[in-house]
Structures are given as structure tokens and as C-alpha cells.
Enzyme design. Structure first.
Site, PDB file in Angstrom:
ATOM      1  N   LYS B 104       0.865  -1.175   0.000  1.00 47.66           N
ATOM      2  CA  LYS B 104       0.000   0.000   0.000  1.00 47.66           C
ATOM      3  C   LYS B 104       0.904   1.227   0.000  1.00 47.66           C
ATOM      4  CE  LYS B 104      -2.843   2.830   3.043  1.00 47.66           C
ATOM      5  NZ  LYS B 104      -3.690   2.925   4.233  1.00 47.66           N
ATOM      6  N   GLY B 165      -8.099   8.560  10.289  1.00 47.68           N
ATOM      7  CA  GLY B 165      -8.422   8.541  11.716  1.00 47.68           C
ATOM      8  C   GLY B 165      -9.529   9.479  12.154  1.00 47.68           C
ATOM      9  N   ALA B 191      -9.490   5.053   4.524  1.00 48.19           N
ATOM     10  CA  ALA B 191      -9.325   6.166   5.471  1.00 48.19           C
ATOM     11  C   ALA B 191     -10.620   6.932   5.699  1.00 48.19           C
ATOM     12  CB  ALA B 191      -8.233   7.147   5.048  1.00 48.19           C
ATOM     13  N   GLY B 192     -10.848   7.219   6.955  1.00 46.12           N
ATOM     14  CA  GLY B 192     -11.947   8.097   7.355  1.00 46.12           C
ATOM     15  C   GLY B 192     -13.259   7.408   7.640  1.00 46.12           C
ATOM     16  N   THR B 214      -8.871   2.416  12.071  1.00 48.28           N
ATOM     17  CA  THR B 214      -9.128   3.149  13.316  1.00 48.28           C
ATOM     18  C   THR B 214     -10.487   2.814  13.939  1.00 48.28           C
ATOM     19  OG1 THR B 214      -7.756   4.989  12.574  1.00 48.28           O
ATOM     20  CG2 THR B 214      -9.345   5.473  14.309  1.00 48.28           C
TER      21      THR B 214
END
Lengths: 65, 263
Positions: B104, B165, B191-192, B214
């Protein structure tokens, strides 16, 4: 002699990479080593002799996303 | 009509590697590494990210790989790389260390917002794809860069939903939709994503997979959270394959409008 270990000037008594890793208290099984930006395979650690001023990076896998 | 559930082979491919789970997970931020294996079992995730760092002589923690069952494939990331060259170096080290061909790409120069540097990401993708890596580039949603990543040999496109995060979900939704429209490669929203409902929404839109770290790792019960995300991803995928009807401006009766007992 002195090497640059993970960016820090470090005094060592060992001659080989394998001995140095053990001297500094790391578990050879879980550490990855680069000497002067060259990745050294674990099988070659015992034959890899360190010289004054060598740059050694010891790395490992950590949690990340 | 046969249902798509019965007729469709819904395998996800990155390069020539097949996956049945469309939930990618990460190993960051877990209170204990011991939770990772049960989380993976509950979520069914078959691909999980790890990072590479200098060892800290004062923190003698176990190598994170020891917590990951052998059946789950490792996706090393290049986090910490601020240039394409650093990302390439990390990728080569990870492969040499026995982590396989997956990588990645994460090139971040902006330490406040942690948004990816698309130019560096593209350059690293070009180099590593030529070296036979299966490259999954984490990127700022952008149509031109999506096309360039195809040409560079990427195995997927990984636009961010929201900054790393933040748990804010699909802030980039309109751009991600456009990327899904044009991409010939799997699109992974990375992400997010903070809630299963957001993961489901991404999948309903046609994303091929989501990467969640996360939200699972920092929940009170990562095993239950992993399962919840897995169910949401499956529900969203199934809804996408079912080709749900469009939104409408005006009401449209679901029952006959002729009066009850009147004609």
C-alpha cells in the site's frame, strides 16, 4: 568501534551483524537489518562483518493502517 | 429472474490474487495485539495492513506479524515515507523481509492534515509496479490521477473517504463516485470510514472494497466492530449488485390508490 545504529552514534564490541543485534538486546527473528542502505538477508547476518562508521538500520513491522 | 446472489461470482481481485472478503483491515491503534486474530476471524478480512519502523530499544514489543494468522495476507504500507523514493525503499524492504508482493503506497508530506501526495504516490506506483509489486495506492480523490495510476500499473485505486483517523465517513463522496465510474481497477475507499453505515454506503455506491482500521481498532469491542463492518460491507455490496432504484422527487404509492371498498 562505533557505528551509526538507527541514526545514533553507537559503541559496539561485536564484529558481525548477528552478534551486534544480540549485543543490543534485539530478537534476531523479528528484526530486519540494513547495512549502508543494503538489506541483509538473515542467513547472511553471521557472515556480515561491520566496520567503523557503518550505518545500520534495524527495523521491524509494527501496527499501522 | 435468477438472483445475483445465486448467479454471480463475486470474487475480488488485486492483480491475480482472489479475495472473497471486501473488508480490508489494519493493525494500527489496537490496545493489544492479541485482539487482532479474533477481530480477523469475526470480520472475515483476508488482507491487513502493517507498517515498518526503526526498532525502539526501549520498547521491546512483539513483532506485529506474530499476531496475524498465516491465512491472512499482509499488506505492508509505506507510512512514514515523505517521498516516492522512501516509499520504494520501504516496499523493497518489506518484500525482502518475506511480506509478499502486496504494497500500500502512502506518501505523505503534509504532517498536519495527513493528506496523500498524489505526485509522489504516482511516481512510487510506476517504479514498484515495474518491479512486480501488487500496488494499492492511497490517494487524494482525483480523476486525472486515477487515470495515471491505471497507466502506471496500479492494482487498485484507493481514494480516501475522509482524512486518516477522523471517522467522518464519505466526505469525498462526489469525487469517489466519479472515480468508481471511470475506474477499470478495483476501487477501495481507504481512510476516514468511522461507521458500518458509511462502509455500507461506499459499497452501495459501487466501491469494490473498503479499508477500515481506526474505527475497528479504537472501538470498545474491536471483535464486534469487525463483525459489524463485515456485515455492512456485505449488505452494501449486495445492494449494489441488486441495482437499487433511483431516488424520486415525488411520492409514488406502494399500495393501490383506488379507494378501499370504493371504485
Amino acid at each position: 568501534m562505533h557505528i551509526i545504529l538507527n541514526g545514533e552514534q553507537t559503541a559496539i564490541t561485536s564484529q558481525t551483524l548477528l552478534a551486534m543485534v544480540k549485543e543490543k538486546g534485539f530478537d534476531p527473528d523479528t528484526v530486519i537489518a540494513e547495512v549502508n542502505l543494503q538489506l541483509i538477508k538473515k542467513d547472511d547476518w553471521e557472515q556480515t562483518t561491520l566496520a567503523e562508521g557503518d550505518t545500520v538500520e534495524l527495523l521491524s513491522f509494527v501496527g499501522g493502517g | 429472474m435468477m438472483s445475483t446472489i445465486q448467479t454471480q461470482d463475486d470474487t475480488l481481485y488485486f492483480g491475480d490474487v482472489a479475495f472473497s472478503s471486501r473488508l480490508l483491515t489494519g493493525t494500527g491503534k489496537f490496545a493489544s495485539g492479541d485482539i487482532i486474530a479474533p477481530m480477523l476471524a469475526a470480520s472475515g478480512s483476508e488482507l491487513i495492513t502493517v507498517a515498518l519502523r526503526r526498532v525502539d530499544p526501549n520498547a521491546k514489543e512483539k513483532d506485529i506479524l506474530q499476531y496475524i494468522p498465516k491465512s491472512v495476507r499482509i499488506l505492508p504500507n509505506t507510512s512514514g515515507a515523505r517521498t516516492a523514493e522512501e516509499a520504494v525503499r520501504i516496499a523493497r524492504i518489506a518484500r525482502e523481509a518475506g511480506c509478499g508482493d502486496f504494497i500500500k503506497i502512502e506518501v505523505i508530506t503534509d504532517m498536519k492534515y495527513l493528506l496523500p501526495d498524489n505526485a509522489g504516490t504516482l511516481r512510487a506506483t510506476e517504479i514498484l509496479a515495474k518491479e512486480g509489486f501488487i500496488v494499492l495506492p492511497y490517494m487524494m480523490p482525483d480523476i486525472t490521477v486515477t487515470k495515471q495510476l491505471h497507466d502506471a500499473g496500479a492494482a487498485a485505486i484507493m481514494p480516501l473517504g475522509a482524512p486518516i483517523g477522523t471517522n467522518r465517513g464519505l466526505e469525498m463522496k462526489p469525487m469517489i463516485k466519479r472515480i468508481i465510474e471511470i475506474s477499470k481497477l478495483p476501487v477501495v475507499v481507504d481512510a476516514g470510514i468511522g461507521r458500518p453505515s458509511q462502509a455500507a454506503e461506499a459499497m452501495e455506491m459501487g466501491a469494490d472494497a473498503v479499508l477500515v482500521n481506526t474505527a475497528i481498532a479504537t472501538s470498545h469491542d474491536p471483535v464486534a466492530a469487525g463483525k459489524a463492518f463485515a456485515l455492512a460491507v456485505q449488505a452494501g455490496r449486495m445492494a449494489y449488485l441488486a441495482q437499487l432504484a433511483e431516488e424520486k422527487e415525488y411520492a409514488e404509492a406502494s399500495s393501490p390508490l383506488t379507494g378501499f371498498l370504493r371504485s
